[in-house]
Design an enzyme around this catalytic site. Structure first.
Site, PDB file in Angstrom:
ATOM      1  N   ILE A 101       0.851  -1.193   0.000  1.00 53.09           N
ATOM      2  CA  ILE A 101       0.000   0.000   0.000  1.00 53.09           C
ATOM      3  C   ILE A 101       0.886   1.243   0.000  1.00 53.09           C
ATOM      4  O   ILE A 101       1.746   1.415   0.870  1.00 53.09           O
ATOM      5  CB  ILE A 101      -0.935   0.018   1.223  1.00 53.09           C
ATOM      6  CG1 ILE A 101      -1.825  -1.227   1.230  1.00 53.09           C
ATOM      7  CG2 ILE A 101      -1.764   1.303   1.239  1.00 53.09           C
ATOM      8  CD1 ILE A 101      -2.759  -1.365   0.052  1.00 53.09           C
ATOM      9  N   LYS A 102       0.645   2.113  -0.983  1.00 55.55           N
ATOM     10  CA  LYS A 102       1.418   3.352  -1.086  1.00 55.55           C
ATOM     11  C   LYS A 102       0.624   4.486  -0.437  1.00 55.55           C
ATOM     12  O   LYS A 102      -0.545   4.694  -0.767  1.00 55.55           O
ATOM     13  CB  LYS A 102       1.657   3.687  -2.557  1.00 55.55           C
ATOM     14  CG  LYS A 102       3.076   4.073  -2.925  1.00 55.55           C
ATOM     15  CD  LYS A 102       3.159   4.380  -4.403  1.00 55.55           C
ATOM     16  CE  LYS A 102       4.571   4.575  -4.866  1.00 55.55           C
ATOM     17  NZ  LYS A 102       4.662   4.961  -6.284  1.00 55.55           N
TER      18      LYS A 102
END
Ligand code: G3P
Length: 217
Positions: A82-83
């Site tokens: 997850i960015k």
């Protein structure tokens, strides 16, 4: 140094994954928009093509919204990272996700202090954008060297330096010299890494001489 490919273009990923040189993928909202595909569908295909970490960026700006989006993105595949953006809400989301065993890539990093915050938030990766610093006449690779020096003071630190916003082969070379853990490379730059005129000339000369020998293997 791990090579991630910085694109959401399935054709490029498929082509370059076949070289065995792709250890992961990074995407961002701009790259996804450019690819012109449904985000979730594209992520499913990318994660099936590349077993390494595939960064998918949230677009919410509040922690709760980021966590809601992260739940949807995590459901795509086990190798989703997850960015989140380098904001207090992003760092809070990072800490919550990291505590839950989720790989988090904290992006849009432009200073060593920001990288330190990402590490303290439990990020698996921090993405300093070297090209965008160069674009404003700052030394992007000096930031990578600073972060490397700082992180090496703390062996227990597990956050990996993921060099992003790469513009040319010299960024890749310098990242490796400094000891960055990962470099996320645009497809065109990755293809440039192998090029050297003496290699081309050498192959041509070998084949010309072999032709004259009249032999076949
Ligand atoms: O993954 C981050 C990277 O895509 C940003 O690169 O060229 O938009 O600065 P750039």
């Amino acid at each position: 140094m791990k090579f991630f490919i910085d694109t959401a273009d399935l054709t490029e990923i498929r082509d370059l994954a076949a070289t065995g040189m792709v250890d992961g993928v990074t995407t961002n909202p701009t790259l996804v928009a450019k690819a012109g595909r449904d985000f979730i569908e594209a992520l499913k295909e990318i994660c099936a093509l590349v077993p390494g970490p595939v960064s998918a960026e949230v677009t919410a700006l509040d922690t709760a919204g980021m966590l809601r989006e992260a739940e949807k993105l995590r459901a795509v595949a086990k190798n989703i990272a997850i960015k989140v953006p380098m904001t207090w809400d992003g760092l809070k989301a990072c800490r919550t996700l990291a505590n839950d065993g989720v790989m988090v890539n904290v992006t849009l990093c432009f200073s060593a202090n920001q990288a330190l915050l990402a590490a303290k938030a439990g990020a698996a990766f921090v993405s300093p954008f070297v090209g965008r610093l160069d674009d404003i006449s700052q030394e992007g690779m000096e930031l990578i060297a600073d972060i490397r020096d700082i992180f090496d003071n703390y062996p227990a630190l597990e956050t990996e330096i993921l060099v992003a916003s790469v513009r040319h082969p010299a960024h890749v070379l310098e990242a490796a010299r400094i000891g960055a853990d990962v470099c996320t490379i645009p497809p065109n730059v990755l293809r440039q890494l192998i090029r050297h005129p003496l290699t081309d000339a050498g192959i041509a000369a070998f084949l010309a001489d072999w032709e004259k020998s009249g032999q076949k293997i």
